[in-house]
Enzyme design. Structure first.
Site, PDB file in Angstrom:
ATOM      1  N   LYS A  84       1.221  -1.219  -0.138  1.00  0.00           N
ATOM      2  CA  LYS A  84       0.101   0.042  -0.249  1.00  0.00           C
ATOM      3  C   LYS A  84       0.316   1.786   0.070  1.00  0.00           C
ATOM      4  O   LYS A  84       0.246   2.173  -0.468  1.00  0.00           O
ATOM      5  CB  LYS A  84      -1.029  -0.101   1.465  1.00  0.00           C
ATOM      6  CG  LYS A  84      -0.250   0.357   2.556  1.00  0.00           C
ATOM      7  CD  LYS A  84      -1.437   0.388   3.132  1.00  0.00           C
ATOM      8  CE  LYS A  84      -0.415   0.676   4.635  1.00  0.00           C
ATOM      9  NZ  LYS A  84      -0.139   1.703   5.314  1.00  0.00           N
ATOM     10  N   THR A  85       2.049   1.473   0.753  1.00  0.00           N
ATOM     11  CA  THR A  85       2.995   1.958   1.095  1.00  0.00           C
ATOM     12  C   THR A  85       3.086   2.621  -0.731  1.00  0.00           C
ATOM     13  O   THR A  85       3.276   4.253  -1.158  1.00  0.00           O
ATOM     14  CB  THR A  85       3.854   2.337   1.868  1.00  0.00           C
ATOM     15  OG1 THR A  85       3.392   1.956   3.339  1.00  0.00           O
ATOM     16  CG2 THR A  85       5.135   3.516   2.177  1.00  0.00           C
TER      17      THR A  85
ATOM     18  N   ASP B 256      -3.927   7.573   5.051  1.00  0.00           N
ATOM     19  CA  ASP B 256      -2.944   6.149   5.075  1.00  0.00           C
ATOM     20  C   ASP B 256      -4.204   5.746   5.933  1.00  0.00           C
ATOM     21  O   ASP B 256      -3.980   6.645   6.755  1.00  0.00           O
ATOM     22  CB  ASP B 256      -2.228   6.527   5.042  1.00  0.00           C
ATOM     23  CG  ASP B 256      -0.976   5.216   5.227  1.00  0.00           C
ATOM     24  OD1 ASP B 256      -1.943   4.197   4.458  1.00  0.00           O
ATOM     25  OD2 ASP B 256       0.411   5.167   5.798  1.00  0.00           O
ATOM     26  N   GLU B 257      -3.778   4.475   6.615  1.00  0.00           N
ATOM     27  CA  GLU B 257      -4.392   3.987   7.418  1.00  0.00           C
ATOM     28  C   GLU B 257      -6.243   4.947   7.867  1.00  0.00           C
ATOM     29  O   GLU B 257      -6.032   4.390   9.183  1.00  0.00           O
ATOM     30  CB  GLU B 257      -3.088   3.910   8.600  1.00  0.00           C
ATOM     31  CG  GLU B 257      -2.448   3.664   8.962  1.00  0.00           C
ATOM     32  CD  GLU B 257      -1.728   2.058   8.750  1.00  0.00           C
ATOM     33  OE1 GLU B 257      -2.960   1.424   8.788  1.00  0.00           O
ATOM     34  OE2 GLU B 257      -0.782   1.078   8.321  1.00  0.00           O
TER      35      GLU B 257
ATOM     36  N   GLN C   8      -7.628  -4.685   9.470  1.00  0.00           N
ATOM     37  CA  GLN C   8      -6.155  -4.492  10.429  1.00  0.00           C
ATOM     38  C   GLN C   8      -7.228  -3.336  11.994  1.00  0.00           C
ATOM     39  O   GLN C   8      -6.199  -3.088  11.894  1.00  0.00           O
ATOM     40  CB  GLN C   8      -5.941  -4.075   9.446  1.00  0.00           C
ATOM     41  CG  GLN C   8      -4.784  -5.770   8.871  1.00  0.00           C
ATOM     42  CD  GLN C   8      -3.795  -5.058   8.856  1.00  0.00           C
ATOM     43  OE1 GLN C   8      -2.265  -4.684   9.181  1.00  0.00           O
ATOM     44  NE2 GLN C   8      -3.428  -4.992   6.908  1.00  0.00           N
TER      45      GLN C   8
ATOM     46  N   ARG D  31       1.803 -10.648   9.992  1.00  0.00           N
ATOM     47  CA  ARG D  31       2.991 -10.166  10.697  1.00  0.00           C
ATOM     48  C   ARG D  31       3.821 -11.571  10.265  1.00  0.00           C
ATOM     49  O   ARG D  31       5.835 -10.772   9.923  1.00  0.00           O
ATOM     50  CB  ARG D  31       2.728  -9.641  11.750  1.00  0.00           C
ATOM     51  CG  ARG D  31       2.854  -8.883  12.827  1.00  0.00           C
ATOM     52  CD  ARG D  31       2.337  -8.528  12.081  1.00  0.00           C
ATOM     53  NE  ARG D  31       0.802  -7.981  10.648  1.00  0.00           N
ATOM     54  CZ  ARG D  31       0.819  -7.200  10.499  1.00  0.00           C
ATOM     55  NH1 ARG D  31       1.815  -5.757   9.629  1.00  0.00           N
ATOM     56  NH2 ARG D  31       0.079  -7.050   9.418  1.00  0.00           N
TER      57      ARG D  31
END
Length: 684
Positions: free
Chosen positions: A32-33, A220-221, A251, A590
């Site tokens: 995504k970044t 973002d987020e 998330q 993770r």
């Protein structure tokens, strides 16, 4: 090289989007970044948008600086000005520097941190825990409640008399606090957004000007935004709908601190003609890890729906480790980590996660015994936590009342109404008379600290004396009865965690007593002191942390402990099973190549050794057999999992209310039936 060449088709579609609202639903490890920084560079370098007309918002300074560096490195030519890429709160600060005069205030204000805030509140001497008042004030500001709103609410409060008195005290503290901030031209962290919104809400002309300045906004987020941040974004989009939000509803794990998952779930209905792009290609984890994650999260109803697909080859299957108790669990995991380290795996590629901090105690003991260096990420080691150090100080004082260091730590914790001046006078008297503080309490007269304070001190000293000859097994309950340490910490905003740590510590002592015939509390405390003073950890250390602290990180080999009902998922007042499931999803995703999920058949639970059942999440992830959990419910929604006595398990495709019940359209493994809700049970 074209900016978009290194992107997959979904990333490319998202990065080349120009006008109109868009939701990028970005799964864990899906790049995504890379996607949003490429989009920023694309708008500036390829489309020709002025960098000053862009605004990119995120949640941490680290994320902002990383994203800015990436975006700038992709620009084809030098630009006259840099795009604004910062946290929500940094944006608020910049805005207030220009426009706080709209509220009749000067722009040379000073920002105070949480510690400053608590010091100000403490000086009001209001009989409610400072941290509780601080927490409530923060909540009020994020709900955009003024002092008058809160005062009027406290007058209308219909709760119990004691609760209403508490509420009125907090309302009074809020009033005094706001007056103090204004008088001293101070701004706290919550004001940076609350005051910014207030100014834009009251000045439509300015709202238009700011909206026209920032024509292209990215967030973002987005799943972590709260109600105030959503409202602020609506103001920034006053003249356009060029808002692109990036996030993952699966998330969303910060509901407890105000994040609203509804912001991302409802985005497509809150703006016009929203484009939705799903990033489902995962570049981090193996297929077996993603299969477990996908199967688990599919049990949630409140989600937009996506499925992560691995770009890697499969290697090891997900392992489940069953243990008799937490000490065996720690030994088994320490042994497996030793084997990984001996095989050449680097320590920084290994991590252990847990849902509740109290579980770190046995884990830390096990790693220390195996001489495996570890670092605690985003937390405090068990024996260094405030509440544990307090308990150790109390126990040391029972053994030796003349221990001035321990007495100084807890003489006013829990609060006994002793002021700093009285304590200083007591210490001075002890020093002048060459005796311990404990002895000084009995030696001094009322005129040294005043009659009221001396009475409090005498009660404290007498309570300590009464505990001296208690049998060790009775000591813990007597300690609680005399000093109320547990109740003191229970009242704090993070009381659940702190009480869990206290229970874990009490449980450890009880276990030692049962398993060590000649148990000596003094020797036990000295061992703890030696343990907490172990050699400083080198950089070559594995990581241990809570699942919350692990978000955004990744590890080659991952162990998740404490997968039992009551621990993970955490079950109790205010717990949300869907958020717990999202938290487990975050934990699983993770891991890159090795994932081990561990559960114990017994642990100390609320201070008592208790038999436990393995977590429902293990069976929901398709990793083991597990009994279905039936929930009695009168409400049924699309996506619910239900059980029918003849057709078995199915998923609700549609639900129509008919009088007192529902007519359900259910898919039983491809066999679709329409059945009344009274003939099925909900499975959770």
């Amino acid at each position: 090289m074209n900016l978009l060449d290194s992107l997959n088709p979904s990333q490319k579609t998202a990065a080349s989007h120009i006008d109109g609202p868009m939701l990028i639903l970005a799964g864990a490890g899906s790049g995504k970044t890379k996607t949003i920084t490429t989009r920023l560079a694309y708008l500036i370098s390829e489309v020709g948008i002025d960098p000053l007309n862009t605004l990119t918002l995120t949640f941490t300074n680290k994320a902002a600086s990383t994203m800015k560096a990436r975006a700038l490195s992709m620009l084809k030519a030098d630009i006259s000005s840099a795009p604004l890429l910062c946290t929500f709160h940094k944006f608020g600060l910049l805005f207030l520097k220009f426009y706080i005069s709209e509220l009749g205030r000067k722009n040379n204000f000073v920002i105070i941190d949480t510690d400053d805030k608590k010091k100000i509140i403490k000086d009001f001497e209001i009989d409610v825990q400072t941290s509780i008042i601080s927490n409530e004030i923060s909540k009020y500001k994020n709900m955009l409640l003024s002092v008058d709103d809160v005062i009027n609410s406290s007058k209308l409060n219909t709760a119990s008399k004691s609760a209403q008195v508490n509420y009125e005290k907090i309302a009074k503290a809020y009033k005094l606090y706001e007056e103090y901030l204004e008088a001293n031209n101070l701004v706290d962290f919550d004001d940076l957004l609350a005051l910014t919104y207030k100014i834009l809400e009251n000045n439509e002309t300015l709202a238009r000007e700011i909206s026209n300045r920032y024509q292209y906004i990215m967030v973002d987020e987005y799943q972590d935004t709260n109600d105030l941040q959503y409202k602020l974004l609506r103001k920034l989009c006053f003249c356009h709908q060029n808002l692109v939000v990036v996030g993952d509803d699966d998330q969303s794990i910060y509901g407890w601190r105000g994040a609203k998952i509804e912001n991302i779930l409802n985005f497509k209905d809150q703006f016009d003609n929203v484009k939705v792009i799903k990033l489902e290609e995962n570049y981090r984890s193996t297929p077996s890890i993603l299969k477990a994650a996908n199967e688990l999260i599919d049990h949630n109803r409140s989600r937009l729906g996506k499925e992560l697909k691995s770009t890697k080859k499969d290697s090891n299957p997900v392992k489940i480790i069953e243990n008799g108790d937490e000490n065996i669990e720690a030994r088994v995991i320490a042994d497996q980590i030793s084997k990984l380290l001996n095989s050449g795996v680097k320590a920084d590629e290994i991590a252990i996660l847990y849902r509740i901090n109290a579980l770190s105690r046995s884990l830390e003991d096990g790693l220390n015994k195996a001489r495996i260096p570890y670092k605690m990420v985003g937390g405090v080691k068990f024996y260094e936590r405030m509440e544990i150090k307090d308990l150790i100080s109390y126990l040391r004082l029972v053994l030796n009342p003349n221990d001035d260091f321990s007495l100084n730590r807890i003489i006013n914790r829990p609060k006994r109404g002793l002021g700093k001046v009285s304590i200083a006078k007591l210490e001075k008297f002890a020093y002048e008379n060459k005796t311990s503080i404990y002895n000084a309490i009995y030696m001094m007269d009322d005129d040294i600290v005043g009659k009221k304070s001396r009475a409090v001190l005498l009660n404290f000293a007498n309570d300590l004396k009464d505990l001296k000859d208690k049998p060790i097994y009775d000591l813990l309950s007597s300690l609680e009865k005399a000093f109320g340490i547990r109740a003191h910490y229970e009242a704090l905003p993070d009381g659940v965690e702190r009480v869990a740590n206290i229970d874990e510590f009490y449980g450890l002592i009880k276990d030692q007593i049962l398993n060590t015939p000649d148990f000596d509390i003094d020797e036990f405390l000295n061992e703890l002191a030696l343990q907490s003073e172990q050699d400083r950890i080198s950089d070559d250390a594995i990581s241990i942390m809570s699942v919350h602290a692990s978000k955004g990180l990744e590890f080659e080999h991952l162990f998740v402990i404490g997968l039992e009902e009551g621990f993970f998922p955490l079950i109790g007042d205010g717990s949300d099973i869907e958020e717990e499931r999202r938290l487990a999803y975050v934990a699983i995703t993770r891991a890159k190549t090795g994932l081990s999920l561990s559960f114990a058949n017994s642990r100390f639970y609320k201070g008592q050794r208790t038999r436990l059942n393995k977590s429902r999440f293990l069976s929901e992830a398709g990793l083991c057999e597990g009994s279905l959990r039936i929930e009695s419910s009168n409400e049924f929604k699309k996506g619910d999992l239900v059980k029918h006595k003849i057709f078995g398990i199915g998923r609700v495709l549609d639900s129509t209310k008919i009088k007192a019940e529902f007519k359900l359209k259910i898919n039983f493994g491809g066999n679709i039936k329409e059945i009344m809700s009274s003939f099925v049970e909900k499975v959770v």
